[in-house]
Design a protein around this motif. Structure first.
Motif, PDB file in Angstrom:
ATOM      1  N   PRO A 106     -19.297  -5.237  31.377  1.00  0.00           N
ATOM      2  CA  PRO A 106     -20.438  -4.828  30.741  1.00  0.00           C
ATOM      3  C   PRO A 106     -20.302  -4.915  29.252  1.00  0.00           C
ATOM      4  N   THR A 107     -19.570  -5.625  28.709  1.00  0.00           N
ATOM      5  CA  THR A 107     -19.305  -5.843  27.328  1.00  0.00           C
ATOM      6  C   THR A 107     -19.188  -7.171  27.068  1.00  0.00           C
ATOM      7  N   SER A 108     -18.837  -7.730  25.997  1.00  0.00           N
ATOM      8  CA  SER A 108     -18.825  -8.963  25.608  1.00  0.00           C
ATOM      9  C   SER A 108     -17.451  -9.493  25.759  1.00  0.00           C
ATOM     10  N   PHE A 109     -16.938 -10.642  25.861  1.00  0.00           N
ATOM     11  CA  PHE A 109     -15.797 -11.025  25.901  1.00  0.00           C
ATOM     12  C   PHE A 109     -15.621 -12.436  25.630  1.00  0.00           C
ATOM     13  N   ALA A 110     -14.168 -12.968  25.871  1.00  0.00           N
ATOM     14  CA  ALA A 110     -14.125 -14.508  25.153  1.00  0.00           C
ATOM     15  C   ALA A 110     -13.058 -15.168  26.230  1.00  0.00           C
ATOM     16  N   MET A 111     -13.707 -16.492  26.221  1.00  0.00           N
ATOM     17  CA  MET A 111     -12.544 -17.268  26.775  1.00  0.00           C
ATOM     18  C   MET A 111     -12.296 -18.697  26.062  1.00  0.00           C
ATOM     19  N   CYS A 112     -10.969 -18.680  25.336  1.00  0.00           N
ATOM     20  CA  CYS A 112     -10.774 -19.681  24.297  1.00  0.00           C
ATOM     21  C   CYS A 112      -9.764 -20.685  25.102  1.00  0.00           C
ATOM     22  N   THR A 113      -9.982 -22.000  24.684  1.00  0.00           N
ATOM     23  CA  THR A 113      -8.903 -23.187  25.087  1.00  0.00           C
ATOM     24  C   THR A 113      -8.665 -23.798  23.928  1.00  0.00           C
ATOM     25  N   SER A 114      -7.169 -24.137  23.938  1.00  0.00           N
ATOM     26  CA  SER A 114      -6.540 -24.966  23.011  1.00  0.00           C
ATOM     27  C   SER A 114      -5.756 -26.148  23.903  1.00  0.00           C
ATOM     28  N   SER A 115      -5.792 -27.299  23.124  1.00  0.00           N
ATOM     29  CA  SER A 115      -5.081 -28.411  23.952  1.00  0.00           C
ATOM     30  C   SER A 115      -4.241 -29.179  22.682  1.00  0.00           C
ATOM     31  N   GLY A 116      -3.141 -29.649  23.351  1.00  0.00           N
ATOM     32  CA  GLY A 116      -2.241 -30.502  22.446  1.00  0.00           C
ATOM     33  C   GLY A 116      -2.548 -31.897  22.807  1.00  0.00           C
TER      34      GLY A 116
END
Length: 241
Positions: A155-165
């Protein structure tokens, strides 16, 4: 990396939304919304970049510290969110900058669109009326672009974040092919992904990194890919693409 980014962005296209790219200085965002909001997005990017640039002018350590900084007091929201995210994840505030910009611009665009997705270098802010499947780009790993993360409608905003080495130009002290973090706050997800990626040298480190991530307040899900190995925890579902 540019060609890989284009492929990655095509895979994130949500049906029924208009996709467009906006570039301001070093900031390059891929945005999806109910209509083309290029002009509004450009203004938002300029405003939030200015907040960050002004703060760095006053407090140069904000730009290069690799550890959390003290509470900055009364500052623009994007600065306080970066500072708090860095403290939770145990990294410097600029580790949260891509996610913080995506989130700040995305929130601004919700004035004109009920659905908004803002992707900034693999860090994604999203408000959607449908479930979302995120594609994981993990460099040379055999799991790259073959594994997706399904998140149910929220129902609300959210986040998916990705980091890579192993992919991209961002500073990383780890060797994970991909660390993706789900959270309500995009700045936190970005900082946490960076922090956990720093802890992966071999696939054997996956279990320990997930345990550390679980202890970070606000982190709701974690996916770690290192070579042929994958670790998963939290409010998300892996799907084969």
């Amino acid at each position: 990396m540019f060609e890989n980014r284009k492929i990655y962005r095509v895979c994130h296209q949500k049906q029924g939304l208009v996709a467009f790219n906006v570039t301001v200085k070093e900031t390059n965002l891929n945005i999806q919304a109910d209509s083309d909001l290029t002009e509004q997005a450009t203004r938002a990017i300029l405003a939030h970049r200015q907040y960050i640039e002004n703060h760095i002018t006053r407090f140069p350590r904000f730009a290069d510290s690799l550890t959390p900084l003290p509470d900055p007091g009364i500052v623009p929201k994007i600065i306080s969110e970066m500072t708090m995210a860095a403290k939770t994840a145990g990294v410097g505030p600029m580790a949260a900058v891509a996610g913080a910009v995506a989130q700040s611009v995305g929130r601004d665009l919700l004035q004109w669109s009920s659905n908004v997705l803002v992707e900034n270098g693999g860090d994604i802010f999203i408000k959607s009326n449908t479930q979302t499947i995120f594609t994981i780009y993990a460099g040379s790993s055999p799991l790259s672009m073959k594994t997706g993360i399904k998140v149910a409608r929220r129902p609300t905003s959210f986040a998916m974040c990705t980091s890579s080495g192993s992919v991209g130009h961002s500073k990383s002290f780890g060797k994970a092919d991909a660390v993706s973090v789900l959270a309500d706050c995009c700045a936190l997800a970005d900082a946490a992904a960076t922090s956990l990626c720093n802890k992966i040298q071999t696939p054997k480190d996956i279990e320990r990194a997930i345990a550390i991530g679980k202890s970070m307040a606000g982190v709701q899900g974690i996916v770690i890919i290192s070579g042929k190995q994958i670790g998963l925890w939290g409010a998300l579902e892996l799907v084969k693409l």
